[in-house]
Scaffold this motif. Structure first.
Motif, PDB file in Angstrom:
ATOM      1  N   SER A 284       0.783  -1.250  -0.068  1.00 51.82           N
ATOM      2  CA  SER A 284      -0.096  -0.241  -0.096  1.00 51.82           C
ATOM      3  C   SER A 284       0.815   1.152  -0.058  1.00 51.82           C
ATOM      4  O   SER A 284       0.322   2.256  -0.330  1.00 51.82           O
ATOM      5  CB  SER A 284      -0.789   0.043   1.237  1.00 51.82           C
ATOM      6  OG  SER A 284      -0.257  -0.124   2.358  1.00 51.82           O
ATOM      7  N   MET A 287       2.014   1.887  -3.556  1.00 52.62           N
ATOM      8  CA  MET A 287       0.838   2.400  -4.280  1.00 52.62           C
ATOM      9  C   MET A 287       0.341   3.785  -4.092  1.00 52.62           C
ATOM     10  O   MET A 287       0.431   4.712  -5.231  1.00 52.62           O
ATOM     11  CB  MET A 287      -0.538   1.380  -3.957  1.00 52.62           C
ATOM     12  CG  MET A 287      -1.707   1.878  -4.694  1.00 52.62           C
ATOM     13  SD  MET A 287      -3.186   0.890  -4.489  1.00 52.62           S
ATOM     14  CE  MET A 287      -3.128   1.335  -2.745  1.00 52.62           C
ATOM     15  N   ILE A 299      -2.649   2.934  -8.806  1.00 51.50           N
ATOM     16  CA  ILE A 299      -3.887   2.110  -7.983  1.00 51.50           C
ATOM     17  C   ILE A 299      -4.228   1.052  -8.811  1.00 51.50           C
ATOM     18  O   ILE A 299      -4.246  -0.209  -8.351  1.00 51.50           O
ATOM     19  CB  ILE A 299      -4.936   3.167  -7.600  1.00 51.50           C
ATOM     20  CG1 ILE A 299      -4.361   4.049  -6.847  1.00 51.50           C
ATOM     21  CG2 ILE A 299      -6.069   2.258  -7.074  1.00 51.50           C
ATOM     22  CD1 ILE A 299      -5.385   5.153  -6.261  1.00 51.50           C
ATOM     23  N   SER A 302      -1.495  -1.634  -8.787  1.00 52.09           N
ATOM     24  CA  SER A 302      -1.262  -2.422  -7.624  1.00 52.09           C
ATOM     25  C   SER A 302      -2.410  -3.300  -7.411  1.00 52.09           C
ATOM     26  O   SER A 302      -2.288  -4.290  -7.024  1.00 52.09           O
ATOM     27  CB  SER A 302      -1.006  -1.421  -6.539  1.00 52.09           C
ATOM     28  OG  SER A 302       0.059  -0.578  -6.697  1.00 52.09           O
ATOM     29  N   VAL A 303      -3.742  -2.842  -7.473  1.00 51.95           N
ATOM     30  CA  VAL A 303      -4.993  -3.809  -7.297  1.00 51.95           C
ATOM     31  C   VAL A 303      -4.595  -4.949  -8.480  1.00 51.95           C
ATOM     32  O   VAL A 303      -5.126  -5.897  -7.893  1.00 51.95           O
ATOM     33  CB  VAL A 303      -6.194  -2.912  -7.557  1.00 51.95           C
ATOM     34  CG1 VAL A 303      -7.299  -3.695  -7.445  1.00 51.95           C
ATOM     35  CG2 VAL A 303      -6.023  -1.721  -6.391  1.00 51.95           C
ATOM     36  N   ILE A 307      -4.707  -8.807  -7.183  1.00 50.47           N
ATOM     37  CA  ILE A 307      -5.764  -9.545  -7.347  1.00 50.47           C
ATOM     38  C   ILE A 307      -5.403 -10.849  -8.332  1.00 50.47           C
ATOM     39  O   ILE A 307      -5.549 -12.036  -7.935  1.00 50.47           O
ATOM     40  CB  ILE A 307      -7.024  -9.059  -8.271  1.00 50.47           C
ATOM     41  CG1 ILE A 307      -7.802  -8.043  -7.245  1.00 50.47           C
ATOM     42  CG2 ILE A 307      -8.117 -10.034  -8.583  1.00 50.47           C
ATOM     43  CD1 ILE A 307      -8.589  -7.147  -7.872  1.00 50.47           C
TER      44      ILE A 307
END
Length: 625
Positions: A284, A287, A299, A302-303, A307
Motif C-alpha cells: 500500500s 501504491m 492504483i 497495484s490492485v 488480485i
C-alpha cells in the motif's frame, strides 16, 4: 613282397625361434598381471574393512555428533571480531579439522562402495562430496575475487551448508526431500506461470513508474526534504500528480528516494518490487507513493497485481505444490509399504486385549482381590460414563472462566477468591486423576496420551500450590510465574471430552512423526540461512539495532522474522544499503524457499494426514453408527 613306393619327402618345420625381447615383455606383462591380482586381493581386504567401519553404528553416531559439533562451531563465529583474531582463528582451525574428518569419511565410503564411480552413482553421495569440497573454499586466494571481502565471505559461507548433511542421516528427512524432488517436474508449469507473471508486471512497472522512485518535494532554500512534522516520513511526498507544499519544488534525484522499496529502475529491481507486492510487504505504501507521481494508474497496477498475482497465481502455485507433494508422498509411502510387506509378517488381529474384563459368575477369586476388583469395576464404570466426562468438561470451562478474571491491580478480595478457586479446581482434577489411576491401572492409564497430559498438568498445579503456600515467590523465585502460566493448559482438557476435537488431536498425534520431520527440516534450513547471514552480513549493521546478524541467536531470530514476512522488506533493503544487492537475493531466497515451499509442505503433510486418517475414521464411525 609288396614294394612301397617312396613318396616325396615331407619337410619338418624348424623349431620357432624365441625372441628374447618379446619373451621379456611377456614375462613382464604376466608379472604385472599377477601384481594387479595381488593388489586387487589386498584392495578387497581394505574394502571389507572400509565397509565394516563405515556401516558400524558407532561410526554413524560419531559422524552425527561431529556434524552437530560443526554446527555449534559455525554458530560460535563472532563477526564483530576480525577473522585474524585469536577467537575466530581457533574456530577456523577447528572447522578445518572437521572437514578433514569428513574427507576421511568420504574416502572410506567411496572405497566401501567399490570406487569413485560407484560412490558417485548415488545422488546423496554427490551432495556429501559437494559439502566437503565447500569446506576447502577458504584456501582459495582472495585475489581470485578481486580482494572483495563480501565475495570471499559469501564463498566461505558455503561451509554453512554442512548441517544439511543431517538430511542423509535420517530416513524421515530424506523421504520429504525425495517426495519434494519427485513433485518438482509436476510443478514446472505453475512455476513458469508465476515467473511469467512476475516478469510481465515487472516490465509493465518499468514502463509506468521508471522514474517515480526518484521524484520528491524539496525545499526551495536548502534543498531539504519536507519537514517531518508534515508527514511521518520525509520522503512520503511524491510529486508529479500531487502538488508539493508551499516553498517546496518537485525535484528528480539520481538516487532512489523511497522509505520501503527500490522502485522500477531496471528489470531486476522491478521483479523485486513485484515480489514485494505479492508478499503484501508495504504494497500500500508503494501504491500511494507512486500515486503521488502518476495518479490512478498506480492504483490500478497495484490492485491488478494483488488480485491476479496473490489471489490467483500464487495460490495456484501453492495449491499445485500441496497436491503434487501429497500425491508424491502417498506414492512414496506405498512403495515403501510394498517393499516391506515381503519382509514383515502380518500380525493384525493377533494382539491380546489387555483391558479390564468383568469375570463371569462362578469364577473363584480371593475375597480381598474380589473386593478390590469389584470397586475398580464400579469406579471404571463411573469414569467411563458420559455424564462423568460432561461434568468435568463443565468444570474445565468454569476453570477457564476463573483464570480469565485475573488482571493487574485487582483487589485483594478477588485475588483471594481466585486463589481458593484454584485450590478447588486442582483438587477436583487431582481426584479425577486418582480415580482413573485406580480404575484403569497405571499402564492402561498412561497408554492414553490425554491421560499423560492430564497427569502432567495436575502435577505442575500441585507443585505450584506448594511453592505458593511456602511463599517461595516472595523470595525472588521467578519460576512460580511460569508454573502459574501452566494453569491455562487445563483448557486443553476440552479436547478430551469433545469427540470432534479429540479426533483432530488423535490425527495430529498419529502424524507426529511426519510433523516432526518437516519441522526439523524447516529448523535445519533456518539454521543454515542464519549461519550464512552470520558469516556474510554479521557486523555490517549496528549491533544495538534490531534486526541484525551480530550473533547466532539474533541471526536465527531475523530469519524467523523473515519467514513470517513481518517487515522483511525493511530487513532486505537496510541490509542491501549496508552491503550490496546480493542481500536482496539472500533474503528473497529465504522468503521463497522458507515461506512458499517449506511451510507449504508443512500444510501438505497436514492435509495428507487428515485425508488419510481423519476422513477414514469419520467414514468408519458413520458406517458403525
Amino acid at each position: 613282397a609288396v614294394t612301397q613306393a617312396e613318396g616325396p619327402a615331407v619337410a619338418v618345420p624348424p623349431p620357432p625361434q624365441i625372441d628374447p625381447v618379446k619373451a621379456a615383455a611377456d614375462a613382464e606383462a604376466e608379472a604385472l598381471k599377477l601384481a594387479q591380482l595381488e593388489f586387487l586381493k589386498k584392495m578387497n581386504v581394505v574394502r571389507r574393512w572400509c565397509v565394516k567401519i563405515s556401516t558400524h553404528e558407532d561410526f554413524e553416531f560419531v559422524v552425527f555428533v561431529l556434524i552437530f559439533a560443526n554446527i555449534v562451531t559455525l554458530a560460535m563465529y563472532n563477526p564483530l571480531k576480525s577473522d585474524s583474531s585469536r577467537y575466530n582463528f581457533v574456530l577456523d582451525r577447528i572447522q578445518l579439522g572437521f572437514n578433514a574428518f569428513f574427507t576421511l569419511e568420504l574416502i572410506l565410503r567411496a572405497v566401501a562402495s567399490g570406487g569413485p564411480k560407484a560412490y558417485l552413482s548415488n545422488a546423496w553421495n554427490i551432495f556429501d562430496l559437494l559439502m566437503v569440497l565447500a569446506g576447502y573454499t577458504e584456501f582459495l586466494p582472495a585475489s581470485w575475487f578481486g580482494n572483495n571481502t563480501q565475495s570471499v565471505k559469501a564463498l566461505r559461507a558455503l561451509r554453512a551448508l554442512r548441517p544439511l548433511r543431517t538430511i542423509t542421516r535420517f530416513d524421515s528427512l530424506r523421504a520429504i526431500v525425495v517426495c519434494f524432488l519427485e513433485a518438482l517436474p509436476l510443478l514446472s508449469s505453475a512455476v513458469l506461470l508465476l515467473l511469467i507473471f512476475i516478469f510481465l508486471f515487472g516490465v509493465a512497472g518499468i514502463q509506468l513508474f521508471q522514474d517515480a522512485a526518484h521524484q520528491t518535494c524539496c525545499n526551495n532554500v536548502d534543498g531539504s526534504y519536507p519537514d517531518p512534522a508534515l508527514t511521518e516520513n520525509s520522503d512520503e511526498w511524491g510529486c508529479g500528480h500531487r502538488h508539493c507544499p508551499s516553498n517546496y519544488t518537485c525535484t528528480t534525484f539520481s538516487d532512489v528516494v523511497l522509505t520501503d522499496g527500490i522502485g522500477f529502475n531496471n528489470i531486476a529491481a522491478a521483479m523485486v518490487s513485484v515480489i514485494q507486492i505479492l508478499t503484501y510487504a508495504a504494497w500500500s505504501y508503494m501504491m500511494y507513493r507512486f500515486t503521488d507521481t502518476y495518479g490512478i494508474y498506480a492504483i490500478i497496477y497495484s490492485v491488478l497485481c494483488i488480485i491476479i498475482g496473490c489471489y490467483f497465481v500464487v495460490n495456484l502455485f501453492i495449491a499445485v505444490l500441496k497436491i503434487k507433494f501429497a500425491k508424491a508422498q502417498t506414492l512414496f509411502h506405498s512403495k515403501l509399504a510394498k517393499m516391506s510387506k515381503k519382509k514383515r509378517k502380518n500380525i493384525l488381529g493377533r494382539g491380546l486385549d489387555m483391558g479390564m474384563v468383568r469375570p463371569e459368575d462362578g469364577d473363584e477369586m480371593a475375597p480381598l482381590k474380589q473386593f478390590i476388583f469389584d470397586q475398580r469395576w464400579l469406579v471404571r464404570q463411573l469414569v467411563e460414563d458420559n455424564r462423568f466426562n460432561q461434568a468435568f468438561l463443565g468444570i474445565t470451562i468454569l476453570n477457564t472462566f476463573f483464570l480469565a478474571l485475573s488482571y493487574d491491580g485487582m483487589s485483594n478480595a478477588l485475588a483471594e477468591t481466585l486463589t481458593i478457586s484454584n485450590y478447588i479446581f486442582t483438587g477436583l482434577f487431582t481426584m479425577e486423576m486418582i480415580l482413573k489411576l485406580f480404575a484403569l491401572g497405571f499402564f492402561e492409564y498412561v497408554a492414553d496420551s490425554f491421560n499423560i497430559f492430564d497427569g502432567v498438568v495436575v502435577v505442575l498445579s500441585i507443585v505450584e500450590i506448594i511453592l505458593d503456600v511456602l511463599k517461595v515467590s516472595s523470595k525472588g523465585f521467578a519460576g512460580i510465574r511460569v508454573l502459574r502460566a501452566f494453569r491455562v493448559l487445563r483448557l486443553f482438557k476440552v479436547f478430551k471430552y469433545i469427540k470432534s476435537l479429540r479426533k483432530i488431536t488423535e490425527v495430529l498425534l498419529a502424524s507426529a512423526a511426519s510433523f516432526l520431520a518437516i519441522a526439523s527440516l524447516i529448523l535445519l534450513f533456518m539454521i543454515v540461512f542464519a549461519i550464512i547471514g552470520l558469516h556474510v552480513y554479521g557486523g555490517t549493521q549496528q549491533s544495538d539495532e534490531y534486526p541484525n546478524f551480530s550473533t547466532f541467536l539474533l541471526s536465527v531470530t531475523t530469519m524467523f522474522q523473515v519467514l513470517t514476512l513481518e517487515n522483511y522488506d525493511n530487513v532486505q533493503f537496510q541490509l542491501a544499503d549496508d552491503t550490496n544487492f546480493g542481500a536482496l537475493i539472500f533474503i528473497l531466497a529465504w522468503v521463497v524457499f522458507g515461506y512458499y515451499v517449506l511451510l507449504v509442505l508443512f500444510m501438505a503433510i497436514i492435509l495428507e494426514a487428515f485425508e488419510s486418517k481423519y476422513d477414514k475414521g469419520t467414514i468408519q464411525d458413520a458406517y458403525l453408527a
